[in-house]
Design a protein around this motif. Structure first.
Motif, PDB file in Angstrom:
ATOM      1  N   LEU A 136      -7.335 -25.910  40.719  1.00 26.70           N
ATOM      2  CA  LEU A 136      -8.580 -25.662  40.014  1.00 26.70           C
ATOM      3  C   LEU A 136      -8.451 -25.774  38.513  1.00 26.70           C
ATOM      4  O   LEU A 136      -9.431 -25.750  37.801  1.00 26.70           O
ATOM      5  N   LYS A 174      -7.726 -35.353  44.459  1.00 25.86           N
ATOM      6  CA  LYS A 174      -8.626 -34.399  45.114  1.00 25.86           C
ATOM      7  C   LYS A 174      -8.954 -34.835  46.545  1.00 25.86           C
ATOM      8  O   LYS A 174      -9.188 -34.002  47.420  1.00 25.86           O
ATOM      9  N   ASP A 182     -19.114 -25.443  44.496  1.00 25.85           N
ATOM     10  CA  ASP A 182     -18.039 -24.503  44.812  1.00 25.85           C
ATOM     11  C   ASP A 182     -18.234 -23.172  44.095  1.00 25.85           C
ATOM     12  O   ASP A 182     -17.840 -22.123  44.603  1.00 25.85           O
ATOM     13  N   ASP A 240     -10.593 -28.443  47.267  1.00 27.15           N
ATOM     14  CA  ASP A 240     -11.193 -27.180  46.839  1.00 27.15           C
ATOM     15  C   ASP A 240     -11.995 -26.553  47.975  1.00 27.15           C
ATOM     16  O   ASP A 240     -11.964 -25.332  48.166  1.00 27.15           O
TER      17      ASP A 240
END
Length: 411
Positions: free
Chosen positions: A18, A105, A303, A344
């Motif tokens: 993150l 990612k 998120d 994530d």
């Protein structure tokens, strides 16, 4: 039960994913105002091409901010093709650097690593000038993020040191500060808290006499968060409240939500160590963040909304009634399906499964298993889904942790 050393290591890994991504994307420095201005030149074909690539990069940036990484990659690849045709080295490097982050990612770890290294070599082969240095600094900054996420901490720290030097050669003081922030977060992820605090303190001093800005909000939030981890809760709260005041003053809703989340976390730590009355204040901050996010366009589809709700759920496991928890669980479940697949999101899914597991165990111990309580089969399905997603993204750390949760369920 899951090995606690492994759990701690995994959580640290999750944090690094993150760290600082949004700061690197801001380096694109594109605005739609330029597109509007170029419309004044009706027959300037070079201007038309600039308009097209600016729009593609802006669309990619918007998709990235919403964590729709596949869409962001689609737009940026189109822009890259145009830049390659035009042999625009600087623009190619800028876009390829961000594409490397996207590929990481999406689970393409080797592709991301190769992409960022080749981009760096491309720039280092050019004659040095201010524009080359500034773009090289961005590439090195992104390389630090990727290498740290891959566990290559020494390469990451060295990349950030080189990025700082390149920004200094380019005379870009703000670039230096942004890179120092990423480096401080990286040091935090590695558990080097004192070095991270020293770096944050250095950046704070540099920003102290600067006007209020989004960067100052981010810096204060990072500083307050590391102070919490270090156990300096009073100072952590003070610094985070300063970050929140600036975000509110500048009407930056998303930044305000992020700082409310960080401040809530600090207050929960206060409650754990000092006085449980702080749990109520923390819950109020989380709730304020949730409501603010719901009022901002697209925020509830990100998120950030899930992170804040999960923090509230984790706190409710310490305090309030099962009814409140069940309502919150239903809200969280409704917001998972529309979200695009990413690392994530897998992390958030695992965190959700972990909370449901704790809730089920707690209710069983208290003899309070209501019909609305998530079943073992439902929690198992969630962990199985996380395992499948982790495999699709080539994310072995998350897969391993999910298997650990399944072991707790079977036990």
């Amino acid at each position: 039960m899951v090995n606690f050393k492994f759990f701690k290591k995994t959580i640290c890994f999750f944090l690094c994913i993150l760290l600082g991504i949004s700061l690197s994307i801001l380096e694109v420095n594109l605005t739609l105002n330029r597109a509007v201005a170029s419309n004044l030149i009706k027959h300037d074909f070079a201007g038309d091409r600039d308009l097209e690539t600016n729009a593609l990069e802006a669309q990619g940036k918007q998709a990235y901010q919403l964590a729709d990484y596949e869409k962001a990659r689609h737009f940026w690849q189109q822009a890259l093709s145009i830049y390659q045709h035009r042999q625009d080295i600087l623009a190619q490097a800028r876009v390829r650097s961000n594409l490397a982050l996207i590929n990481y990612k999406l689970g393409y770890r080797e592709v991301a690593q190769t992409e960022i290294k080749q981009t760096r070599e491309l720039l280092e082969s050019q004659s040095q000038n201010l524009d080359i240095d500034r773009t090289l600094a961005q590439v090195l900054n992104n390389q630090g993020i990727i290498e740290l996420a891959l566990g290559n901490s020494e390469i990451a720290i060295a990349s950030w040191d080189l990025a700082i030097s390149a920004y200094q050669r380019a005379g870009d003081d703000w670039g230096v500060i942004r890179t120092q922030l990423n480096q401080a977060r990286g040091l935090k992820t590695l558990g080097l808290y004192q070095r991270a605090i020293n770096t944050f303190a250095e950046v704070s001093e540099a920003l102290e006499n600067q006007p209020d800005s989004p960067l100052k909000i981010v810096e204060l939030r990072g500083y307050g968060d590391i102070l919490r981890l270090r156990g300096d809760l009073e100072k952590s709260r003070s610094v985070l409240e300063a970050s929140l005041a600036i975000a509110s003053k500048l009407s930056l809703g998303r930044e305000e939500v992020k700082t409310l989340l960080a401040l809530g976390n600090s207050l929960v730590a206060y409650g754990d160590n000092e006085d449980e009355s702080y749990y109520k204040i923390a819950s109020e901050h989380y709730q304020r963040g949730i409501e603010l996010c719901e009022s901002i366009v697209d925020c509830s589809d990100t998120d950030l909304f899930l992170q804040t709700n999960l923090a509230q759920l984790n706190l409710l496991l310490k305090t309030q009634s099962t009814i409140h928890r069940i309502n919150l669980i239903n809200t969280i479940k409704q917001h998972f399906p529309p979200l695009a697949l990413s690392r994530d999101r897998v992390d958030l899914k695992i965190g959700f499964a972990d909370n449901l597991l704790k809730l089920r165990q707690q209710a069983a111990q208290q003899g309070n298993l209501s019909p609305n309580m998530p079943s073992w089969s439902e929690i198992t399905a969630l962990t199985e889904n996380a395992i499948a997603d982790a495999r699709r993204l080539n994310y072995p750390e998350a897969e391993s942790y999910s298997w650990g949760l399944q072991g707790q369920i079977y036990e």
